[in-house]
Design a protein around this motif. Structure first.
Motif, mmCIF file in Angstrom:
data_model
loop_
_atom_site.group_PDB
_atom_site.id
_atom_site.type_symbol
_atom_site.label_atom_id
_atom_site.label_comp_id
_atom_site.label_asym_id
_atom_site.label_seq_id
_atom_site.Cartn_x
_atom_site.Cartn_y
_atom_site.Cartn_z
ATOM 1 N N ILE A 34 37.283 38.028 50.244
ATOM 2 C CA ILE A 34 36.972 38.006 48.810
ATOM 3 C C ILE A 34 37.859 38.989 48.044
ATOM 4 N N LEU A 35 38.401 39.974 48.751
ATOM 5 C CA LEU A 35 39.186 41.038 48.115
ATOM 6 C C LEU A 35 40.344 40.530 47.244
ATOM 7 N N PRO A 36 41.184 39.576 47.710
ATOM 8 C CA PRO A 36 42.282 39.138 46.833
ATOM 9 C C PRO A 36 41.795 38.607 45.490
ATOM 10 N N SER A 41 41.042 39.360 39.682
ATOM 11 C CA SER A 41 40.111 39.218 38.553
ATOM 12 C C SER A 41 39.779 40.554 37.910
ATOM 13 N N LEU A 42 39.657 41.611 38.736
ATOM 14 C CA LEU A 42 39.224 42.920 38.240
ATOM 15 C C LEU A 42 40.375 43.915 38.103
ATOM 16 N N HIS A 43 41.609 43.484 38.445
ATOM 17 C CA HIS A 43 42.818 44.302 38.256
ATOM 18 C C HIS A 43 42.746 45.622 39.029
ATOM 19 N N GLY A 167 38.733 29.457 41.654
ATOM 20 C CA GLY A 167 39.518 30.510 41.027
ATOM 21 C C GLY A 167 38.977 31.893 41.343
ATOM 22 N N PRO A 168 39.809 32.924 41.111
ATOM 23 C CA PRO A 168 39.417 34.291 41.469
ATOM 24 C C PRO A 168 38.198 34.810 40.718
ATOM 25 N N GLN A 169 37.918 34.253 39.532
ATOM 26 C CA GLN A 169 36.760 34.723 38.771
ATOM 27 C C GLN A 169 35.435 34.345 39.433
ATOM 28 N N SER A 170 35.499 33.518 40.477
ATOM 29 C CA SER A 170 34.273 33.100 41.181
ATOM 30 C C SER A 170 33.953 34.027 42.352
ATOM 31 N N TRP A 171 34.530 35.220 42.378
ATOM 32 C CA TRP A 171 34.260 36.159 43.470
ATOM 33 C C TRP A 171 32.779 36.477 43.582
#
Length: 397
Positions: A34-36, A41-43, A167-171
């Motif tokens: 989940i890290l990438p 998403s969180l910079h 997409g990354p926002q779904s972490w």
């Protein structure tokens, strides 16, 4: 009737092993997948990303210390149940708040409760098949490797494709899935814990485990904690930075999980045969090779070979520690000795992720952290090779 009893014991062991899927497969290693997405998403920097697994390791230290303090006063079964349920809840809460503070608290919580579950489950597994050294060694190895491999394989099969599509926002959704899967396993683990004849404590302090004579094994476990955690924390980030496809990322992690599940059958003979630190030494050499392979062979063959070698070995050091304790110490001392070794492991694990992240930020290549980790693992192998069997008649001086 004997066959039925044996079959039931193996089912109980499977239930115990599912707790490792929760504490390690989900609780510790799903973060690497989940890290990438969280970084994008969180910079976050690599150092910030590494800090969260360091926070998890800090919680693990606290949980290991608590286990060592409580193991003679509270039954392993009760601590195991508290730890397994607490880990699952911590994972489900990780998707709620994106702030670094909230993430740190959730990762610490997963570490605290994961340590309770992992250590006490190992003590329960070591209490099974005590009349057969080979079955006992296999049970210990299956506890650590079987459940952990299942957790890794499930995460590898589901999380990269899901994050690739959504997409990354779904972490946060990824964390909810991990948490709910963990909660679904909890009832089975509770049933298993209640069906193990746990070590009985007489309520008195008992003898002190001979820690001075276990230094070779304990130091090697510390180097293991320092080095191995870099691979599952940053492998996916390294692959993303090298534009590896989502399909290959998923395949690598599934191969890693399947290899972990197969690892007990590879190492059971070595664990059953030796009372010394030799099994730990051989295992750590394999972990070191697996850690370095992605950097030394940055292609499809190298990645899959890395997953195979690393997966077949990196869940086995806890088995080697547990087997060493089981073969060298009286049963009332198992919990205290395993807890003390786990504290050493957990303290060293704190430095690995943030140290590798710092290296990656300063060199621009997170692969450099993987290579440094490999060197640490080889140092651990050298220490383990010096560990001799313990002689009961010797005092700890």
């Amino acid at each position: 009737m004997r066959a039925f009893h044996l079959s039931r014991q193996w089912l109980v062991l499977l239930g115990l092993a599912l707790s490792v899927a929760i504490s390690n497969g989900f609780g510790r290693f799903s973060y690497g997948l989940i890290l990438p997405a969280m970084r994008e998403s969180l910079h976050w920097s690599y150092t910030q990303a590494g800090w969260l697994n360091t926070a998890n390791a800090i919680g693990y230290v606290a949980g290991a210390v608590a286990t060592m303090a409580l193991i003679r006063r509270v039954t392993p079964e009760r601590l195991f149940v508290i730890g397994t349920l607490g880990t699952a809840v911590s994972l489900a809460l990780t998707g709620v708040d994106e702030s670094l503070t909230a993430q740190s608290l959730c990762r610490m919580g997963a570490g605290v409760f994961g340590a309770l579950s992992f250590i006490c489950g190992g003590t329960l597994a070591a209490s099974m098949f005590t009349d057969s050294p080979r079955r006992n060694a296999l049970a210990i190895a299956l506890y650590f490797g079987g459940g952990g491999g299942l957790g890794l394989a499930l995460c590898g099969a589901v999380l990269p494709p899901m994050l690739g599509v959504m997409g990354p926002q779904s972490w946060d959704t990824a964390w909810y899935l991990v948490g709910f899967a963990a909660l679904a396993f909890v009832p089975v683990t509770i049933w298993a814990a209640r069906n193990v004849a746990a070590p009985v404590s007489d309520g008195f302090p008992g003898s002190k485990p001979p820690f001075k004579r276990m230094l070779g094994q304990m130091i090697s476990y510390g180097f293991f904690g320092l080095g191995y955690i870099v691979y599952p924390t940053f492998l996916s980030a390294w692959m993303v930075s090298h534009h590896i496809s989502t399909a290959l990322i998923a395949a690598t992690w599934v191969a890693l999980g399947v290899s972990v599940m197969a690892s007990p059958f590879l190492w059971r003979g070595l664990l059953a045969r030796y009372d010394s630190g030799l099994p730990m030494a051989v295992i750590l050499v394999a972990v070191a090779v697996g850690s370095a392979l992605p950097v030394l062979m940055p292609n499809t063959v190298g990645l899959l070979l890395s997953a195979l070698v690393f997966g077949l070995s990196f869940f086995m050091p806890p088995s080697a520690i547990t087997s060493f304790v089981r073969r060298n110490l009286p049963q009332p001392d198992w919990g205290a000795a395993i807890s003390a070794c786990t504290v050493v492991f957990a303290v060293s694990q704190i430095l690995g992720p943030i140290g590798a992240g710092w290296i990656g930020d300063h060199t621009g290549q997170i692969g450099d952290g993987l290579l440094v980790a490999s060197v640490m693992l080889l140092a651990g192998a050298a220490s383990a090779a010096l560990q001799r069997p313990l002689r009961p008649e010797e005092s700890d001086r």
